[in-house]
Design a protein around this motif. Structure first.
Motif, PDB file in Angstrom:
ATOM      1  N   THR A  39       0.833  -1.208   0.000  1.00 11.51           N
ATOM      2  CA  THR A  39       0.000   0.000   0.000  1.00 11.51           C
ATOM      3  C   THR A  39       0.862   1.251   0.000  1.00 11.51           C
ATOM      4  O   THR A  39       0.617   2.194  -0.764  1.00 11.51           O
ATOM      5  CB  THR A  39      -0.929   0.004   1.227  1.00 11.51           C
ATOM      6  OG1 THR A  39      -1.742  -1.160   1.186  1.00 11.51           O
ATOM      7  CG2 THR A  39      -1.799   1.244   1.257  1.00 11.51           C
ATOM      8  N   GLU A  40       1.891   1.259   0.827  1.00 10.82           N
ATOM      9  CA  GLU A  40       2.789   2.410   0.913  1.00 10.82           C
ATOM     10  C   GLU A  40       3.503   2.639  -0.418  1.00 10.82           C
ATOM     11  O   GLU A  40       3.647   3.777  -0.877  1.00 10.82           O
ATOM     12  CB  GLU A  40       3.808   2.147   2.025  1.00 10.82           C
ATOM     13  CG  GLU A  40       4.458   3.375   2.580  1.00 10.82           C
ATOM     14  CD  GLU A  40       5.312   3.016   3.789  1.00 10.82           C
ATOM     15  OE1 GLU A  40       6.522   3.300   3.730  1.00 10.82           O
ATOM     16  OE2 GLU A  40       4.771   2.472   4.763  1.00 10.82           O
ATOM     17  N   LYS A  90      -4.752  -4.822  -3.930  1.00  9.43           N
ATOM     18  CA  LYS A  90      -4.410  -3.397  -3.893  1.00  9.43           C
ATOM     19  C   LYS A  90      -4.319  -2.881  -5.312  1.00  9.43           C
ATOM     20  O   LYS A  90      -3.758  -3.545  -6.186  1.00  9.43           O
ATOM     21  CB  LYS A  90      -3.065  -3.179  -3.182  1.00  9.43           C
ATOM     22  CG  LYS A  90      -2.949  -3.825  -1.822  1.00  9.43           C
ATOM     23  CD  LYS A  90      -3.836  -3.158  -0.821  1.00  9.43           C
ATOM     24  CE  LYS A  90      -3.634  -3.812   0.550  1.00  9.43           C
ATOM     25  NZ  LYS A  90      -4.521  -3.264   1.529  1.00  9.43           N
ATOM     26  N   GLN A  91      -4.875  -1.701  -5.541  1.00 11.06           N
ATOM     27  CA  GLN A  91      -4.860  -1.118  -6.884  1.00 11.06           C
ATOM     28  C   GLN A  91      -4.573   0.369  -6.831  1.00 11.06           C
ATOM     29  O   GLN A  91      -4.951   1.055  -5.883  1.00 11.06           O
ATOM     30  CB  GLN A  91      -6.209  -1.318  -7.578  1.00 11.06           C
ATOM     31  CG  GLN A  91      -6.509  -2.743  -7.912  1.00 11.06           C
ATOM     32  CD  GLN A  91      -7.856  -2.897  -8.589  1.00 11.06           C
ATOM     33  OE1 GLN A  91      -8.658  -1.976  -8.624  1.00 11.06           O
ATOM     34  NE2 GLN A  91      -8.101  -4.071  -9.152  1.00 11.06           N
ATOM     35  N   LEU A  92      -3.927   0.817  -7.890  1.00 10.58           N
ATOM     36  CA  LEU A  92      -3.724   2.239  -8.128  1.00 10.58           C
ATOM     37  C   LEU A  92      -4.221   2.532  -9.527  1.00 10.58           C
ATOM     38  O   LEU A  92      -3.710   1.986 -10.498  1.00 10.58           O
ATOM     39  CB  LEU A  92      -2.245   2.614  -7.998  1.00 10.58           C
ATOM     40  CG  LEU A  92      -1.849   4.001  -8.508  1.00 10.58           C
ATOM     41  CD1 LEU A  92      -2.548   5.092  -7.707  1.00 10.58           C
ATOM     42  CD2 LEU A  92      -0.354   4.174  -8.476  1.00 10.58           C
ATOM     43  N   LEU A 106       2.448   1.789  -3.443  1.00 14.84           N
ATOM     44  CA  LEU A 106       1.495   2.321  -4.421  1.00 14.84           C
ATOM     45  C   LEU A 106       1.206   3.799  -4.169  1.00 14.84           C
ATOM     46  O   LEU A 106       1.049   4.575  -5.115  1.00 14.84           O
ATOM     47  CB  LEU A 106       0.209   1.508  -4.398  1.00 14.84           C
ATOM     48  CG  LEU A 106       0.293   0.104  -5.000  1.00 14.84           C
ATOM     49  CD1 LEU A 106      -1.022  -0.635  -4.811  1.00 14.84           C
ATOM     50  CD2 LEU A 106       0.656   0.168  -6.474  1.00 14.84           C
ATOM     51  N   LYS A 107       1.136   4.191  -2.907  1.00 13.21           N
ATOM     52  CA  LYS A 107       0.891   5.609  -2.598  1.00 13.21           C
ATOM     53  C   LYS A 107       2.064   6.472  -3.040  1.00 13.21           C
ATOM     54  O   LYS A 107       1.869   7.574  -3.568  1.00 13.21           O
ATOM     55  CB  LYS A 107       0.626   5.787  -1.109  1.00 13.21           C
ATOM     56  CG  LYS A 107      -0.740   5.303  -0.697  1.00 13.21           C
ATOM     57  CD  LYS A 107      -0.993   5.524   0.774  1.00 13.21           C
ATOM     58  CE  LYS A 107      -2.393   5.027   1.134  1.00 13.21           C
ATOM     59  NZ  LYS A 107      -2.695   5.214   2.553  1.00 13.21           N
ATOM     60  N   CYS A 114      -6.300   5.619  -4.019  1.00 16.39           N
ATOM     61  CA  CYS A 114      -5.248   4.614  -4.085  1.00 16.39           C
ATOM     62  C   CYS A 114      -5.444   3.468  -3.106  1.00 16.39           C
ATOM     63  O   CYS A 114      -5.872   3.676  -1.976  1.00 16.39           O
ATOM     64  CB  CYS A 114      -3.895   5.250  -3.798  1.00 16.39           C
ATOM     65  SG  CYS A 114      -2.549   4.061  -3.729  1.00 16.39           S
ATOM     66  N   CYS A 115      -5.148   2.310  -3.625  1.00 15.20           N
ATOM     67  CA  CYS A 115      -4.944   1.099  -2.846  1.00 15.20           C
ATOM     68  C   CYS A 115      -6.203   0.315  -2.522  1.00 15.20           C
ATOM     69  O   CYS A 115      -6.094  -0.797  -2.028  1.00 15.20           O
ATOM     70  CB  CYS A 115      -4.149   1.390  -1.589  1.00 15.20           C
ATOM     71  SG  CYS A 115      -2.626   2.283  -1.963  1.00 15.20           S
ATOM     72  N   ASP A 116      -7.380   0.837  -2.747  1.00 20.72           N
ATOM     73  CA  ASP A 116      -8.584   0.034  -2.596  1.00 20.72           C
ATOM     74  C   ASP A 116      -8.923  -0.560  -3.956  1.00 20.72           C
ATOM     75  O   ASP A 116      -8.821   0.117  -4.977  1.00 20.72           O
ATOM     76  CB  ASP A 116      -9.769   0.884  -2.105  1.00 20.72           C
ATOM     77  CG  ASP A 116      -9.572   1.369  -0.690  1.00 20.72           C
ATOM     78  OD1 ASP A 116      -8.932   0.647   0.095  1.00 20.72           O
ATOM     79  OD2 ASP A 116     -10.051   2.467  -0.363  1.00 20.72           O
TER      80      ASP A 116
END
Length: 146
Positions: free
Chosen positions: A48-49, A122-124, A51-52, A132-134
């Motif tokens: 997640t981090e 997780k998706q971007l 992707l952010k 982001c990330c949902d």
């Protein structure tokens, strides 16, 4: 003057042998679960981090799939993320943007023949990087729109 409150020590013994045994068994089970599952959730947090951080890159729209994978791979290497999260990385170009998806599941043995299955998606989406990330986009539908 007599003391009207009468305490008896026979009712104030504490936990019995069986109470302590149950407490130790429950605590052992919780610690076993935590020790087996925590690394997977820690890796998911790093995914997640990553992707952010990738979403903040101003050149993301112009980056090739290889460059995106290399950038995330570098982040994963620094944070010691290995295995399924790195292998499940997909970059899909669509009409409205780029979708970076990391969708995987881990099967972790817990006790003897009991396994725990943990799923992470997780998706971007560059069309809406603030989300982001949902996992909001069905990857197959995203590919069909091309």
């Amino acid at each position: 003057m007599g003391n009207t409150t009468h305490y008896s020590f026979q009712y104030q013994r504490g936990m019995s042998y069986w109470g302590w045994l149950l407490l130790v068994a429950v605590l052992g089970f919780v610690l076993t679960c935590a020790s087996r599952m925590a690394p997977a959730y820690l890796d998911a947090r790093y995914v997640t981090e990553g992707l952010k951080i990738l979403a903040e890159n101003p050149d993301l729209e112009t980056m090739s799939a290889g460059q995106i994978k290399k950038e995330l791979g570098r982040f994963f290497l620094i944070n010691n993320v290995r295995g399924e999260p790195t292998e499940a990385l997909q970059v899909v170009r669509g009409a409205k943007g780029t979708l970076v998806s990391i969708n995987y599941e881990l099967r972790q043995p817990l006790i003897y023949n009991v396994d725990v299955v943990m799923k992470f998606n997780k998706q971007l989406n560059t069309a809406s990087p603030e989300l982001c990330c949902d996992a909001l986009v069905d990857l197959e539908q995203f590919r069909k729109r091309d």
